[in-house]
Design a protein around this motif. Structure first.
Motif, PDB file in Angstrom:
ATOM      1  N   ARG A  28      -3.832 -41.191 -21.616  1.00  0.00           N
ATOM      2  CA  ARG A  28      -3.131 -41.355 -20.342  1.00  0.00           C
ATOM      3  C   ARG A  28      -3.143 -42.840 -19.966  1.00  0.00           C
ATOM      4  N   GLN A  29      -2.591 -43.124 -18.791  1.00  0.00           N
ATOM      5  CA  GLN A  29      -2.422 -44.521 -18.375  1.00  0.00           C
ATOM      6  C   GLN A  29      -3.470 -44.942 -17.348  1.00  0.00           C
ATOM      7  N   ALA A  30      -3.856 -46.211 -17.418  1.00  0.00           N
ATOM      8  CA  ALA A  30      -4.745 -46.776 -16.394  1.00  0.00           C
ATOM      9  C   ALA A  30      -4.492 -48.272 -16.258  1.00  0.00           C
ATOM     10  N   LEU A  31      -4.760 -48.744 -15.058  1.00  0.00           N
ATOM     11  CA  LEU A  31      -4.696 -50.185 -14.780  1.00  0.00           C
ATOM     12  C   LEU A  31      -5.717 -50.491 -13.688  1.00  0.00           C
ATOM     13  N   ALA A  32      -6.359 -51.644 -13.799  1.00  0.00           N
ATOM     14  CA  ALA A  32      -7.226 -52.129 -12.724  1.00  0.00           C
ATOM     15  C   ALA A  32      -6.644 -53.414 -12.163  1.00  0.00           C
ATOM     16  N   MET A  33      -6.480 -53.442 -10.839  1.00  0.00           N
ATOM     17  CA  MET A  33      -6.073 -54.690 -10.179  1.00  0.00           C
ATOM     18  C   MET A  33      -7.079 -54.983  -9.078  1.00  0.00           C
ATOM     19  N   CYS A  34      -7.435 -56.257  -8.982  1.00  0.00           N
ATOM     20  CA  CYS A  34      -8.472 -56.638  -8.027  1.00  0.00           C
ATOM     21  C   CYS A  34      -8.064 -57.885  -7.270  1.00  0.00           C
TER      22      CYS A  34
ATOM     23  N   TYR B 250      -6.857 -32.045 -13.645  1.00  0.00           N
ATOM     24  CA  TYR B 250      -5.742 -32.067 -12.689  1.00  0.00           C
ATOM     25  C   TYR B 250      -4.463 -32.670 -13.278  1.00  0.00           C
ATOM     26  N   GLY B 251      -4.472 -32.934 -14.578  1.00  0.00           N
ATOM     27  CA  GLY B 251      -3.251 -33.407 -15.241  1.00  0.00           C
ATOM     28  C   GLY B 251      -2.747 -34.749 -14.747  1.00  0.00           C
ATOM     29  N   VAL B 252      -3.644 -35.555 -14.208  1.00  0.00           N
ATOM     30  CA  VAL B 252      -3.222 -36.870 -13.698  1.00  0.00           C
ATOM     31  C   VAL B 252      -2.738 -37.732 -14.865  1.00  0.00           C
ATOM     32  N   LYS B 253      -1.620 -38.431 -14.649  1.00  0.00           N
ATOM     33  CA  LYS B 253      -1.057 -39.254 -15.734  1.00  0.00           C
ATOM     34  C   LYS B 253      -1.503 -40.705 -15.637  1.00  0.00           C
ATOM     35  N   THR B 254      -1.659 -41.205 -14.404  1.00  0.00           N
ATOM     36  CA  THR B 254      -1.913 -42.636 -14.226  1.00  0.00           C
ATOM     37  C   THR B 254      -2.967 -42.844 -13.148  1.00  0.00           C
ATOM     38  N   ILE B 255      -3.967 -43.641 -13.456  1.00  0.00           N
ATOM     39  CA  ILE B 255      -4.957 -44.035 -12.447  1.00  0.00           C
ATOM     40  C   ILE B 255      -4.897 -45.546 -12.295  1.00  0.00           C
ATOM     41  N   ILE B 256      -4.737 -45.987 -11.053  1.00  0.00           N
ATOM     42  CA  ILE B 256      -4.672 -47.420 -10.769  1.00  0.00           C
ATOM     43  C   ILE B 256      -5.879 -47.800  -9.911  1.00  0.00           C
ATOM     44  N   ARG B 257      -6.815 -48.493 -10.531  1.00  0.00           N
ATOM     45  CA  ARG B 257      -7.969 -48.967  -9.750  1.00  0.00           C
ATOM     46  C   ARG B 257      -7.543 -50.126  -8.871  1.00  0.00           C
TER      47      ARG B 257
ATOM     48  N   ASP C 258      -2.866 -49.923 -19.621  1.00  0.00           N
ATOM     49  CA  ASP C 258      -1.582 -49.458 -20.140  1.00  0.00           C
ATOM     50  C   ASP C 258      -0.535 -50.542 -19.894  1.00  0.00           C
ATOM     51  N   PHE C 259       0.202 -50.906 -20.927  1.00  0.00           N
ATOM     52  CA  PHE C 259       1.116 -52.047 -20.785  1.00  0.00           C
ATOM     53  C   PHE C 259       2.257 -51.765 -19.812  1.00  0.00           C
ATOM     54  N   LYS C 260       2.802 -50.554 -19.826  1.00  0.00           N
ATOM     55  CA  LYS C 260       3.936 -50.251 -18.950  1.00  0.00           C
ATOM     56  C   LYS C 260       3.518 -50.345 -17.479  1.00  0.00           C
ATOM     57  N   VAL C 261       2.342 -49.825 -17.183  1.00  0.00           N
ATOM     58  CA  VAL C 261       1.852 -49.869 -15.790  1.00  0.00           C
ATOM     59  C   VAL C 261       1.582 -51.323 -15.401  1.00  0.00           C
TER      60      VAL C 261
END
Ligand code: HPA
Length: 240
Positions: free
Chosen positions: A196-202, A80-87, A131-134
């Motif tokens: 691609r980009q990813a970040l997890a925040m909890c 699906y061409g997703v660029k960024t996933i944020i958990r 990803d640092f930018k995210v």
């Protein structure tokens, strides 16, 4: 269409919020987004797309644990061409300076999962990184909302087992590991695979060392703050 996500091409936004619980995904879509459509019901692992301040954002349930999260992350990036996933999730506090209701950003994720070991044939212990930018964008949005002592950035543990008496959590805490959850390292590895980009925040729901716990009401308040940070990040990434 992919094996576990029955969406058409173009139905999923470039930025996807990624809670573990599909009913949480539904709650987020219904509460924070406008013009919502549900694009997936396969295995009841709901996925929704809507708009936030006019910008498209999707919310996809990941399920619990690295193997489940890796399936959905792989299909989101690959099909699906997703660029960024944020958990967005909860974690158990490990380091004493981390208190319940705080927000933790997983700058890196340490794991005992064979999923990551196997990707590299056991040759290296891959450092799974956000990803640092995210991360930078999300951190600064969080710092506008919360006192700095309630925001933590660093290493988290993505544990394969929730019920894990064998893991030396005290030692990991002494090595600076902030909190334990179950998905981030898998997400980061799939993001790295696809460049691609990813970040997890909890948010911290309980503390493994001090035994501190949150009430349902407190959990809701911190959850809403984290949602505002995640959605603000999704907006900022697409409007730059
Ligand atoms: N272990 C793993 N994941 C978690 C925990 C925990 O103690 N608390 C919240 N998510």
């Amino acid at each position: 269409m992919s094996i576990h996500i029955a969406a058409q091409e173009g139905q999923i936004a470039e930025v996807v919020l990624f809670p573990g619980d599909p009913l949480r995904a539904q709650y987020i879509a219904e509460t924070f987004l406008e013009n919502v459509t549900r694009y997936n019901t396969v295995r009841n692992m709901f996925g929704f797309t809507g708009t936030y301040k006019g910008v498209p954002v999707s919310v996809q349930g990941s399920g619990m644990g690295i193997p489940s999260a890796m399936i959905y992350a792989e299909e989101l990036y690959q099909s699906y061409g997703v660029k960024t996933i944020i958990r967005i999730g909860t974690a158990g506090g490990m380091k004493e300076s981390v208190k319940v209701r705080d927000i933790v950003f997983g700058q890196g994720a340490t794991t005992d999962s064979s999923c990551l070991t196997n990707i590299f044939n056991g040759q290296v212990s891959f450092a799974a990184l956000a990803d640092f930018k995210v991360l930078d964008t999300a951190y600064h949005l969080a710092a506008e909302k919360l006192p700095k002592e309630n925001i933590h950035v660093g290493n988290i543990l993505s544990s394969d087992r929730f019920y894990n008496e064998e893991m030396d959590k005290g030692k990991l805490a002494r090595y600076g590991v902030l909190a334990v959850e179950m998905e981030a390292a898998g997400l980061y590895a799939v993001a790295a695979k696809h460049n691609r980009q990813a970040l997890a925040m909890c948010t911290i729901s309980d503390h493994l060392i001090t035994g501190e716990e949150t009430t349902a009401e407190e959990r809701q308040t911190t959850f809403t703050q984290m949602m505002e940070v995640a959605l603000g990040t999704a907006y900022a990434l697409q409007s730059k």
